[in-house]
Design an enzyme around this catalytic site. Structure first.
Site, mmCIF file in Angstrom:
data_model
loop_
_atom_site.group_PDB
_atom_site.id
_atom_site.type_symbol
_atom_site.label_atom_id
_atom_site.label_comp_id
_atom_site.label_asym_id
_atom_site.label_seq_id
_atom_site.Cartn_x
_atom_site.Cartn_y
_atom_site.Cartn_z
ATOM 1 N N HIS A 35 0.819 -1.318 0.104
ATOM 2 C CA HIS A 35 -0.419 0.286 -0.227
ATOM 3 C C HIS A 35 0.892 1.245 -0.206
ATOM 4 C CE1 HIS A 35 -2.233 -2.942 1.909
ATOM 5 N NE2 HIS A 35 -3.723 -2.506 1.104
ATOM 6 N N HIS A 75 -1.988 -1.149 7.277
ATOM 7 C CA HIS A 75 -1.796 -1.808 5.492
ATOM 8 C C HIS A 75 -0.845 -0.190 5.192
ATOM 9 C CE1 HIS A 75 -5.272 1.793 5.851
ATOM 10 N NE2 HIS A 75 -4.356 1.948 4.645
ATOM 11 N N GLY A 124 -3.706 -3.949 10.922
ATOM 12 C CA GLY A 124 -4.243 -4.453 9.861
ATOM 13 C C GLY A 124 -5.506 -5.052 10.152
ATOM 14 N N PRO A 125 -6.032 -5.131 10.921
ATOM 15 C CA PRO A 125 -7.197 -5.362 10.791
ATOM 16 C C PRO A 125 -7.962 -4.060 11.888
ATOM 17 C CG PRO A 125 -5.794 -7.387 12.465
ATOM 18 C CD PRO A 125 -4.994 -6.160 11.785
ATOM 19 N N LEU A 126 -8.290 -3.095 11.082
ATOM 20 C CA LEU A 126 -8.668 -1.649 10.866
ATOM 21 C C LEU A 126 -9.648 -1.768 12.391
ATOM 22 C CD1 LEU A 126 -9.310 -0.664 7.442
ATOM 23 C CD2 LEU A 126 -7.352 -0.337 8.633
ATOM 24 N N HIS A 265 -4.091 4.252 -3.094
ATOM 25 C CA HIS A 265 -4.872 3.329 -1.951
ATOM 26 C C HIS A 265 -3.727 1.973 -1.930
ATOM 27 C CE1 HIS A 265 -6.388 0.460 1.742
ATOM 28 N NE2 HIS A 265 -5.834 -0.193 0.301
ATOM 29 N N ARG A 360 -17.151 -19.938 37.655
ATOM 30 C CA ARG A 360 -17.512 -18.258 37.942
ATOM 31 C C ARG A 360 -17.236 -18.123 39.288
ATOM 32 N NH1 ARG A 360 -23.059 -15.533 38.329
ATOM 33 N NH2 ARG A 360 -24.424 -16.611 38.796
ATOM 34 N N GLU A 414 -17.817 -5.622 24.936
ATOM 35 C CA GLU A 414 -16.211 -6.562 24.733
ATOM 36 C C GLU A 414 -15.431 -6.484 23.803
ATOM 37 O OE1 GLU A 414 -20.375 -6.689 23.612
ATOM 38 O OE2 GLU A 414 -21.007 -7.315 25.440
ATOM 39 N N HIS A 464 -20.507 -18.382 32.045
ATOM 40 C CA HIS A 464 -21.663 -18.743 31.518
ATOM 41 C C HIS A 464 -21.502 -19.304 30.692
ATOM 42 C CE1 HIS A 464 -22.994 -15.836 34.837
ATOM 43 N NE2 HIS A 464 -24.841 -15.886 34.100
ATOM 44 N N ASP A 472 -32.181 -17.877 30.517
ATOM 45 C CA ASP A 472 -32.190 -17.100 29.236
ATOM 46 C C ASP A 472 -31.869 -16.840 27.865
ATOM 47 O OD1 ASP A 472 -31.297 -14.530 31.346
ATOM 48 O OD2 ASP A 472 -29.542 -14.460 31.000
ATOM 49 N N HIS A 476 -27.836 -16.746 24.910
ATOM 50 C CA HIS A 476 -27.256 -16.514 25.385
ATOM 51 C C HIS A 476 -26.067 -18.260 25.721
ATOM 52 C CE1 HIS A 476 -28.882 -12.796 25.971
ATOM 53 N NE2 HIS A 476 -28.164 -12.404 27.433
ATOM 54 N N ARG A 523 -21.835 -21.413 35.531
ATOM 55 C CA ARG A 523 -22.735 -19.935 35.605
ATOM 56 C C ARG A 523 -23.178 -20.673 37.413
ATOM 57 N NH1 ARG A 523 -29.484 -19.626 35.783
ATOM 58 N NH2 ARG A 523 -28.938 -17.629 37.438
HETATM 59 C C1 LIG Z 1 -11.341 -5.230 9.543
HETATM 60 C C2 LIG Z 1 -10.264 -5.080 8.235
HETATM 61 N N1 LIG Z 1 -11.808 -4.759 7.534
HETATM 62 C C3 LIG Z 1 -11.482 -4.850 5.637
HETATM 63 C C4 LIG Z 1 -9.775 -4.107 5.970
HETATM 64 C C5 LIG Z 1 -9.464 -4.459 4.188
HETATM 65 N N2 LIG Z 1 -8.853 -2.916 4.314
HETATM 66 C C6 LIG Z 1 -7.848 -2.526 4.395
HETATM 67 S S1 LIG Z 1 -7.429 -1.217 3.866
HETATM 68 C C7 LIG Z 1 -8.673 -1.076 3.942
HETATM 69 C C8 LIG Z 1 -8.885 0.638 3.818
HETATM 70 C C9 LIG Z 1 -9.604 1.555 4.517
HETATM 71 O O1 LIG Z 1 -9.247 2.554 4.319
HETATM 72 P P1 LIG Z 1 -8.510 4.489 4.695
HETATM 73 O O2 LIG Z 1 -8.222 3.542 6.295
HETATM 74 O O3 LIG Z 1 -8.927 5.335 5.051
HETATM 75 O O4 LIG Z 1 -7.431 4.066 4.451
HETATM 76 P P2 LIG Z 1 -6.659 4.210 3.149
HETATM 77 O O5 LIG Z 1 -7.224 4.200 1.522
HETATM 78 O O6 LIG Z 1 -6.997 6.357 2.929
HETATM 79 O O7 LIG Z 1 -5.705 4.066 3.245
HETATM 80 C C10 LIG Z 1 -9.830 -1.835 3.293
HETATM 81 C C11 LIG Z 1 -11.226 -1.801 3.576
HETATM 82 C C12 LIG Z 1 -8.866 -4.625 6.654
HETATM 83 N N3 LIG Z 1 -7.618 -4.738 6.726
HETATM 84 N N4 LIG Z 1 -9.327 -4.355 7.975
#
Ligand SMILES: Cc1ncc(C[n+]2csc(CCOP(=O)(O)OP(=O)(O)O)c2C)c(N)n1
Ligand SMILES: [Mg+2]
Length: 673
Positions: A35, A75, A124-126, A265, A360, A414, A464, A472, A476, A523
């Site tokens: 990227h 990224h 990486g996971p946004l 991007h 628990r 959570e 639980h 519940d 649950h 529980r």
């Molecule tokens: C939870 C999650 N969903 C989807 C992605 C795939 N993904 C990577 S970057 C991106 C777009 C992010 O946009 P932005 O934060 O604005 O980054 P920019 O394009 O400005 O670099 C996506 C959807 C990811 N890495 N994590």
């Protein structure tokens, strides 16, 4: 400001920032993936941050009182790799950048905390980065209160993109940070208006400034390419008494033909585009080459914190020996020697008094004795404190007036809680545990996965844990959650059967340096199953023979948690009929799988029929112990759940779903033929 005036007005800054931009272009081109746009857009902000604000020492990237920098928009990993290379981090010579995204390197596609000291977290996971950063900031506040500002006193800086702010977990994080007035937390938003599908406006029109302000943050704005303006915003943000949000107006893929478009991007690999971009930058050097003056300027930035670090070391050295040892032990994530002693005493007492308690509640009893001797624990719950039994008497509540409090009310968050706990664990010096219902593992799951990947020894107190929660109902009642937790690499899933096993599970979890634990706790009250005291931690072997056959061994019942009681009673019935039956308690499959084959065979010898009993789906790892490891098809059975539960008293549910002593006995006899 356009490129020409930026170059003209801030020539030195411009070159430093362009070093990041061109290294990014070169590395992405070499890898033919990655990227480019984000590091190109945020290079100015990052340069000012590293040059003027971030307290770090490239020669010792892991000294405890450093500022933490978290690239939530993971990224854009070339941003952090460029910074580390340029500032002289020994783990990032130019070869690492030339090998961007290749096998065995430190420059992985997304930053990985376990690959390099200077990388605080995997991202990486946004959304995860910003949510973890809240944990870092909580840890800093908590440790500053404990150790004093001479020892812990630092900021946590985050770069987050549009994606991080759109992810739901960011809302949980923002709310938590605002409530706790985490003034050392500074989030810099890469406000470029672009994501992968196009403009942000395709899918969002949130007023981010208003949003952060609404949750109790101070907000700032700056031109994300003007170094003076960035410096001003950072200076103001640091002075704020609240968490600070800086909207940095930027251009993705600045200076390229892909600027301000979603094309910018991803990977910009076209040779002409790269050449044209470098020309626009006024950058006339071969790939991966940084001119000497720019190199020296960056190296000076890398060593500018060395003095501060040395001053800190002198202050640390002046602490008493016992304080130093405590600090070092806690930052090394080592359990105190006293832990084993209090667990042993608790186990002995449990066998003597044989309390019939839910696990628990057993967990709470264990925490009552552990928390006083392990002062680094930081407990919490996602609004289920009374149900998760996570708060013990001595903890006190963490909040802006009592930073020494060791219990965090995470609220109904959570996911945010799990991510914050990751941050707390990665910060060092504290051991987070937090509770919710086992079923809401789903809500915390993305961060739980990261705990495992990042080697963060977080303890998830998941109460639980089955249909045993009763009325519940199925929303649950977890049935597939043990399976997903057990399927996750580097995760220990404990399902203790009574107080003794619960104490053992906690001992293992709190002694772990690099593996998170999931405590699946009942529980409902359970009958104690460990009748004799042994100081050895039997749960550490994952599974063990709880009660053996007296007559010739024909049946092995393997059970976990609340169902061990059923196995014990079924054994009694079978033995009474002369059918030799062994009961194996299996509180942790992962640890059993780690034992040597000889031990596994001793516990589960081939020959007898085998029945697994667990009020969950069979997919949770059972086939290995029933069909595999020398079990036999047709000579095994599983008594558990095949679908969702229902709303009714627990006993009725166990009867209706056939998880009973009678069903076990009947199944054993049927298998024996
Ligand atoms: C939870 C999650 N969903 C989807 C992605 C795939 N993904 C990577 S970057 C991106 C777009 C992010 O946009 P932005 O934060 O604005 O980054 P920019 O394009 O400005 O670099 C996506 C959807 C990811 N890495 N994590
Ligand atoms: Mg964007």
């Amino acid at each position: 400001m356009d490129i020409a005036s930026l170059r003209a007005q801030h020539p030195d800054h411009w070159k430093k920032a362009c070093a990041i931009r061109t290294l990014t272009l070169d590395a992405v081109a070499a890898a033919n993936s990655g990227h480019s746009g984000m590091p190109m857009g945020m290079a100015d902000v990052a340069t000012v941050l590293y040059e003027k604000h971030l307290n770090f020492d490239a020669s010792q990237p892991d000294w405890p009182n450093r500022d933490r920098f978290i690239l939530s928009a993971g990224h854009g990993s070339m941003l952090i790799y460029s910074l580390l290379h340029l500032t002289g981090d020994a783990e990032f010579p130019i070869e690492q950048l030339k090998n961007f995204r290749q096998w065995g390197g430190k420059t992985a596609g997304h930053p990985e905390n376990f690959l390099a000291k200077a990388i605080e977290t995997t991202t990486g996971p946004l959304g995860q980065g910003i949510a973890m950063a809240v944990g870092f900031a909580i840890a800093e506040e908590s440790l500053r209160a404990r150790w004093g500002a001479k020892i812990i006193d630092h900021h946590t800086y985050v770069i987050a993109g549009d994606g991080c702010l759109m992810e739901g977990v960011s809302q949980e994080a923002i709310g938590l940070a605002g409530r706790h007035e985490l003034s050392r937390l500074i989030v810099m938003w890469d406000n470029n208006g672009i994501t992968i599908d196009g403009k942000v406006s395709l899918s969002d029109r949130t007023d981010q400034i208003a949003r952060f302000a609404a949750s109790g943050w101070d907000t700032f704005e700056c031109d994300g390419h003007d170094p003076a303006d960035i410096d001003r915003a950072l200076t103001e943000a640091k002075a704020s008494a609240k968490p600070a949000f800086i909207a940095c107006k930027t251009h993705i893929a600045l200076g390229s033909s892909a600027q301000d478009t979603s094309k910018g991007h991803g990977a910009l690999t076209d040779a002409k585009l790269i050449a044209d971009t470098k020309a626009a930058y006024g950058w006339d050097y071969p790939a991966f080459e940084i001119p000497q003056d720019v190199q020296s300027a960056w190296k000076a930035i890398g060593s500018r914190g060395a003095e501060t670090r040395k001053e800190w070391e002198a202050r640390f050295a002046a602490l008493s020996d016992s304080k130093k040892q405590l600090f070092q032990r806690q930052f090394a994530c080592e359990a105190p020697a006293k832990l084993a002693a209090v667990i042993r005493a608790m186990k002995k007492q449990a066998v003597e008094t044989a309390p019939k308690v839910a696990t628990r509640r057993a967990s709470e009893m264990v925490l009552e004795v552990v928390n006083p001797v392990m002062t680094e624990t930081l407990g919490g719950s996602a609004d289920l404190t009374g149900s998760n039994n996570t708060k013990t008497a001595d903890l006190g509540v963490f909040d802006p007036i009592n930073r020494k409090g060791r219990y965090v009310y995470y609220g109904i968050r959570e996911h945010g809680m799990a991510a914050a706990m990751n941050g707390i664990a990665l910060h060092g010096g504290l051991r987070p545990y937090g509770g919710t219902f086992m079923c809401f593992t789903d809500y915390a799951r993305p961060a739980m996965r990261l705990s495992a990947l990042m080697h963060a020894p977080v303890v998830y107190v998941m109460t639980h844990d089955s249909i045993g929660l009763g009325e519940d109902g199925p929303t649950h009642q977890p049935v597939e959650h043990l399976a997903i937790s057990r399927a996750t690499p580097n995760t220990m899933v404990f399902r203790p059967a009574d107080l003794v096993e619960t104490a053992e599970a906690w001992e293992i979890a709190l002694s772990s340096k690099a593996t998170p634990s999931v405590m699946a706790l009942s529980r409902q009250n359970l009958m104690p199953v460990r009748k004799t005291h042994t100081s050895k931690n039997l749960s550490a072997q994952g599974a063990y023979v709880l009660e053996d056959a007296t007559a010739k061994r024909q049946v092995i019942l393997i059970a976990t948690g609340s169902e061990v009681e059923i196995a014990v009673k079924a054994r009694e019935a079978l033995e009474a009929e002369g059918i030799g039956t062994r009961v194996v308690s299996m509180p942790c499959m992962e640890l059993f799988a780690q034992q040597d084959e000889a031990y596994r065979r001793k516990v589960l010898p081939a020959g007898p029929v085998r029945i697994g009993i667990e009020a969950a789906v069979r997919l949770g790892g059972w086939d290995r112990w029933l069909l595999g490891e020398r079990g036999r098809e047709g000579k095994e059975a599983f008594i558990g759940m095949t679908g969702f539960g229902a709303s009714a008293p627990a006993e009725r549910l166990y009867a209706e779903f056939g998880i009973t002593v009678e069903a076990t006995v009947a199944k054993a006899k049927a298998l024996l033929g």
